[in-house]
Design an enzyme around this catalytic site. Structure first.
Site, PDB file in Angstrom:
ATOM      1  N   ASP A  93      -1.500   7.337   8.407  1.00  0.00           N
ATOM      2  CA  ASP A  93      -1.290   7.323   7.011  1.00  0.00           C
ATOM      3  C   ASP A  93      -2.521   7.599   6.088  1.00  0.00           C
ATOM      4  OD1 ASP A  93      -0.280   6.760   4.367  1.00  0.00           O
ATOM      5  OD2 ASP A  93      -0.182   4.450   4.904  1.00  0.00           O
TER       6      ASP A  93
ATOM      7  N   LEU B 104      -0.150  14.658  29.396  1.00  0.00           N
ATOM      8  CA  LEU B 104      -0.010  13.766  28.280  1.00  0.00           C
ATOM      9  C   LEU B 104       1.635  13.816  27.860  1.00  0.00           C
ATOM     10  CD1 LEU B 104      -0.920  11.722  26.026  1.00  0.00           C
ATOM     11  CD2 LEU B 104      -1.271  14.145  24.625  1.00  0.00           C
TER      12      LEU B 104
ATOM     13  N   HIS C 239      -1.954  16.739   3.928  1.00  0.00           N
ATOM     14  CA  HIS C 239      -1.336  16.868   5.091  1.00  0.00           C
ATOM     15  C   HIS C 239      -1.692  17.838   6.058  1.00  0.00           C
ATOM     16  CE1 HIS C 239       1.386  13.928   3.525  1.00  0.00           C
ATOM     17  NE2 HIS C 239       2.213  14.481   2.709  1.00  0.00           N
TER      18      HIS C 239
HETATM   19  C1  FPP Z   1       1.530   9.746   5.603  1.00  0.00           C
HETATM   20  O1  FPP Z   1       0.386   9.945   4.303  1.00  0.00           O
HETATM   21  C2  FPP Z   1       1.763  10.926   6.334  1.00  0.00           C
HETATM   22  C3  FPP Z   1       2.842  11.249   5.968  1.00  0.00           C
HETATM   23  C4  FPP Z   1       4.000  11.011   5.535  1.00  0.00           C
HETATM   24  C5  FPP Z   1       3.087  12.543   7.039  1.00  0.00           C
HETATM   25  C6  FPP Z   1       2.313  12.667   8.221  1.00  0.00           C
HETATM   26  C7  FPP Z   1       2.259  13.942   8.684  1.00  0.00           C
HETATM   27  C8  FPP Z   1       1.037  14.568   9.233  1.00  0.00           C
HETATM   28  C9  FPP Z   1      -0.206  14.123   9.472  1.00  0.00           C
HETATM   29  C10 FPP Z   1       1.138  16.195   9.406  1.00  0.00           C
HETATM   30  C11 FPP Z   1       2.296  16.571  10.000  1.00  0.00           C
HETATM   31  C12 FPP Z   1       2.556  16.517  11.321  1.00  0.00           C
HETATM   32  C13 FPP Z   1       2.832  17.245  12.483  1.00  0.00           C
HETATM   33  C14 FPP Z   1       3.322  17.069  13.722  1.00  0.00           C
HETATM   34  C15 FPP Z   1       2.742  18.663  11.918  1.00  0.00           C
HETATM   35  P1  FPP Z   1       0.795   9.745   2.856  1.00  0.00           P
HETATM   36  O2  FPP Z   1       1.244  10.914   2.407  1.00  0.00           O
HETATM   37  O3  FPP Z   1       1.740   8.479   2.744  1.00  0.00           O
HETATM   38  O4  FPP Z   1      -0.587   9.214   2.339  1.00  0.00           O
HETATM   39  P2  FPP Z   1      -0.790   8.305   1.312  1.00  0.00           P
HETATM   40  O5  FPP Z   1      -0.304   6.917   1.593  1.00  0.00           O
HETATM   41  O6  FPP Z   1      -2.237   8.359   0.888  1.00  0.00           O
HETATM   42  O7  FPP Z   1      -0.034   8.876  -0.019  1.00  0.00           O
END
Ligand code: FPP
Length: 240
Positions: free
Chosen positions: A17, A129, A34
């Site tokens: 997150d 893994l 992201h």
């Molecule tokens: C949460 O941050 C993150 C997500 C909803 C997506 C997580 C995805 C990745 C790290 C990359 C994609 C993964 C792969 C396997 C290619 P948020 O957007 O909710 O952050 P915020 O809370 O600061 O708004």
């Protein structure tokens, strides 16, 4: 440095997150948060694989994430995931990592599904893994699916209600593997529908660090913290 190598968690799960806030702080679009998140993920996959962690499960896209702006959803599903798999699959495979997807991939676009199936197929016999990517995943959704399968078995009289036990419910989840340690970055302190059954006895570790800034040193800190916990699984305190 990891202080107690003999008590490494076998299964680490991560709620990645803080990508959006990382980007906003830098006055960048959320999508670039992201993108930076993928870079952090690459480092963590490499590192967990190198220290012989058995299972790494990451929350990449939840059943609730469809409610985000279309542009962001498309970037994650149609672009970032495909790019990640295309660019990283050779190294992942060379490192003997096995990819599995947790979640319902049916609603995903055809190209994304093709890339996922290719990666899963290519790595299916790897013994290093186990890298679980939770995608269109929801813990409640997963339990509902398991209950549906079990209900059908009862209707077909292959089992009776008294045959329902924890082992059977686990069997029809996307994974029965229970994380030893669940890490959530980005400052929030909740599970957000992630591994709610499997995480019943997981140790929880929360950090304010935004996911794109989460490096192997942060993981080491989490593992060292995990090593100070006394896991009792509802029983009595064990003396060292
Ligand atoms: C949460 O941050 C993150 C997500 C909803 C997506 C997580 C995805 C990745 C790290 C990359 C994609 C993964 C792969 C396997 C290619 P948020 O957007 O909710 O952050 P915020 O809370 O600061 O708004």
């Amino acid at each position: 440095m990891i202080e107690k190598l003999n008590t490494l968690p076998e299964h680490i799960a991560i709620i990645m997150d803080g990508n959006g806030r990382w980007a906003s702080q830098k006055k960048l679009p959320r999508t670039l948060g992201h993108k930076a998140g993928v870079e952090a993920l690459k480092e963590i996959v490499r590192y967990t694989s190198s220290i012989k962690i058995k299972i790494l499960t990451v929350y990449a896209f939840s059943t609730e994430n469809w409610k985000r702006p279309l542009e962001e959803v498309e970037y994650l599903i149609n672009y970032l995931l495909i790019e990640f798999l295309k660019k990283e699959i050779d190294e992942i495979n060379r490192n003997n990592v096995k990819i599995r997807i947790l979640g319902d991939i049916k609603p995903l676009p055809k190209k994304t599904k093709e890339e996922i199936i290719k990666a899963v197929e290519l790595t299916k016999n790897n013994k290093g893994l186990l890298f679980n990517i939770a995608l269109n995943y929801g813990g409640k959704d997963e339990l509902v699916n398991s209950f549906r399968v079990i209900s059908e078995m009862i209707l077909k009289k292959t089992i009776t209600p008294t045959d329902i036990n924890e082992k059977l419910v686990s069997k029809y989840l996307y994974t029965a593997n229970e994380p030893d340690l669940i890490i959530r970055t980005g400052g929030e302190k909740r599970l957000s529908n992630f591994l709610i059954w499997q995480g019943a006895y997981s140790e929880l570790y929360f950090t304010d660090v935004f996911w794109p800034d989460f490096k192997k040193e942060n993981l080491i800190e989490a593992i060292n913290d995990y090593n100070t916990r006394n896991r009792r699984f509802g029983g009595l305190k064990m003396e060292e």
